[in-house]
Design an enzyme around this catalytic site. Structure first.
Site: not given
Ligand code: PA5
Length: 447
Positions: A422, A287, A308
């Site tokens: 989303k 990310e 393996h």
């Molecule tokens: O790193 C990030 O920002 C995302 O992976 C969030 O942690 C994830 O989408 C969950 O978001 P939230 O804590 O707002 O529910």
């Protein structure tokens, strides 16, 4: 303390080029330290160990003790992405491999929900809850993420039916934004104990906030040692020296990517307890770096099992990858291979040796084979797999991620691409406000 060894890259990376990338990584580290780079409103994680007040640690421990007093033996931690993987990785790394099967467990068992939309998963979770004494930690920084919200709606209703509203409220803790979001509103209205995810800490950098600390302490692990290890690393990484492990790691992986076309990094472990460290690391690096058409694809293997299954590809397939091995210097336990008078399995040559020695030789043999096959090797090592060293490792990877992403030239702290699915999902589920998108997506599907 974390050490990084890049000798397994020596036959691939030109020394002068490496120095160029070290210089770039040093500049990137200066930007990260000065806080004047892209995404600099999300730098709160840098001082989580040094800036974490004793009162916060004590408040997490108080929840654990309160639930122990109520006889809680199952804690459901609800969250996804950064609100899930940090706690899961620490709990898996520190747990007995057979914790679920052992009857000697003292602390509560922590299980996770809200990280998928599988109906079977949620329904089967309720089967488990019915047999146990249950509490819940619901975690969402935004307070609006669908997967945890769906899971929590079910768990909340279950707890209220089973224990009554007041007792259910005592068994629920919310971790969310200080002011905004549906979870904040809900937790204020229902009177849940709550913890804050600081505004300036993104989900994937939040393992050392209550997002990670509360589930980890609820599972019986030492969050003070975890924070202490992270603190040692915070201090150790502060200097812009060329042997700073974060600079070494960031420099070498950027060189391999940009100069040698190594677009895939495989995080390798030789201990199944580290499986979820890799999952946490994949989110952190994926990310943070995968944007603007750039980034190293983070993958992982669990050896020796995956030698393996994936070993053939790594040895001889498309030459696009390098490996980073997480190495633990000392095993926690000792198992010596015995002698067998009949020696039908032909293993008497191993008699008297520790299993860990076989593991080490598998690791070394694989390293040499993969280097011969064109796969550069980095090694990130810790002395032992305990809370202290794990804290160091997590902080190391976070800091190195910031340095590496700035070296690559991207903003490490945003994730604009996560929104695309989303939007489609909400349009397909006909969420109010998505009417136009719903029409468009239905038309697209009909074409
Ligand atoms: O790193 C990030 O920002 C995302 O992976 C969030 O942690 C994830 O989408 C969950 O978001 P939230 O804590 O707002 O529910």
């Amino acid at each position: 303390m974390v050490k990084v060894n890049v000798s397994g890259c020596a036959s691939f990376a030109d020394a002068a080029k490496y120095q160029q990338y070290v210089a770039k990584a040093i500049k990137a580290q200066q930007v990260l330290k000065a806080g004047n780079g892209a995404g600099n409103d999300f730098l709160g994680w840098r001082v989580l160990p040094s800036g974490t007040p004793e009162s916060l640690v004590a408040a997490c421990e108080a929840v654990r003790d309160d639930w122990a007093g109520r006889g809680v033996d199952l804690v459901i931690a609800v969250g996804i992405g950064g609100s899930y993987l940090g706690a899961k990785c620490v709990i898996e790394a520190l747990s007995h491999n057979f914790a679920k099967q052992l009857r000697t467990r003292k602390a509560a068992e922590v299980v996770f929900a809200g990280n998928n939309l599988s109906e079977d998963y949620l329904s089967e979770l309720m089967d488990l809850a019915a047999e146990r004494n249950v509490a819940c930690i619901v975690i969402s920084k935004s307070g609006t993420t669908t997967e945890p919200a769906v899971a929590f709606r079910l768990i909340k209703q279950y707890l209220e039916q089973r224990y009554g509203k007041a007792e259910a409220a005592a068994r629920i803790v919310a971790i969310t934004d200080a002011k905004k979001g549906a979870l904040k509103t809900l937790s204020t209205q229902e009177g849940y104990r709550s913890f804050i995810v600081p505004d300036n800490v993104g989900g994937r950098f939040s393992v050392l906030t209550p997002v990670g600390l509360l589930p980890i302490v609820a599972a019986g692990f030492d969050i003070r040692a975890l924070l202490k290890g992270a603190l040692e690393m915070e201090k150790a990484l502060a200097d812009e020296k060329e042997d700073n492990p974060a600079i070494v790691y960031a420099a070498m992986r950027n060189l391999l990517y940009a100069e040698l076309g190594k677009k895939v990094e495989i995080l390798v472990n030789y201990n199944p307890k580290l499986t979820y460290v890799a999952e946490w690391w994949k989110q952190l690096y994926g990310e943070s770096e995968g944007k603007d058409g750039k980034g190293i694809f983070p993958a992982s293997v669990n050896n020796t099992a995956d030698l393996h299954s994936m070993g053939q590809f790594i040895q001889e397939g498309e030459r696009v990858m390098f490996e980073t091995v997480i190495s633990v210097d000392e095993a926690d336990r000792k198992v010596v291979i015995g002698t067998d008078p009949e020696n039908l399995d032909g293993l008497n040559f191993l008699a008297g040796k520790r299993v860990e020695e076989c593991n080490r030789m598998a690791q070394l043999g694989t390293k040499l084979a993969h280097i011969d096959g064109g796969v550069p090797q980095l090694e990130v090592s810790i002395p032992k797999l305990d809370a202290y060293n794990l804290g160091s490792l997590l902080y190391f990877f976070e800091w190195a991620c910031g340095v590496s992403a700035y070296t690559l030239g991207v903003n490490p702290f945003n994730q604009p691409g996560v929104e695309a699915y989303k939007k489609n999902m909400f349009a397909l589920l006909e969420k109010p406000g998505y009417e136009e998108a719903t029409k468009a997506i239905k038309q697209r599907l009909a074409e």
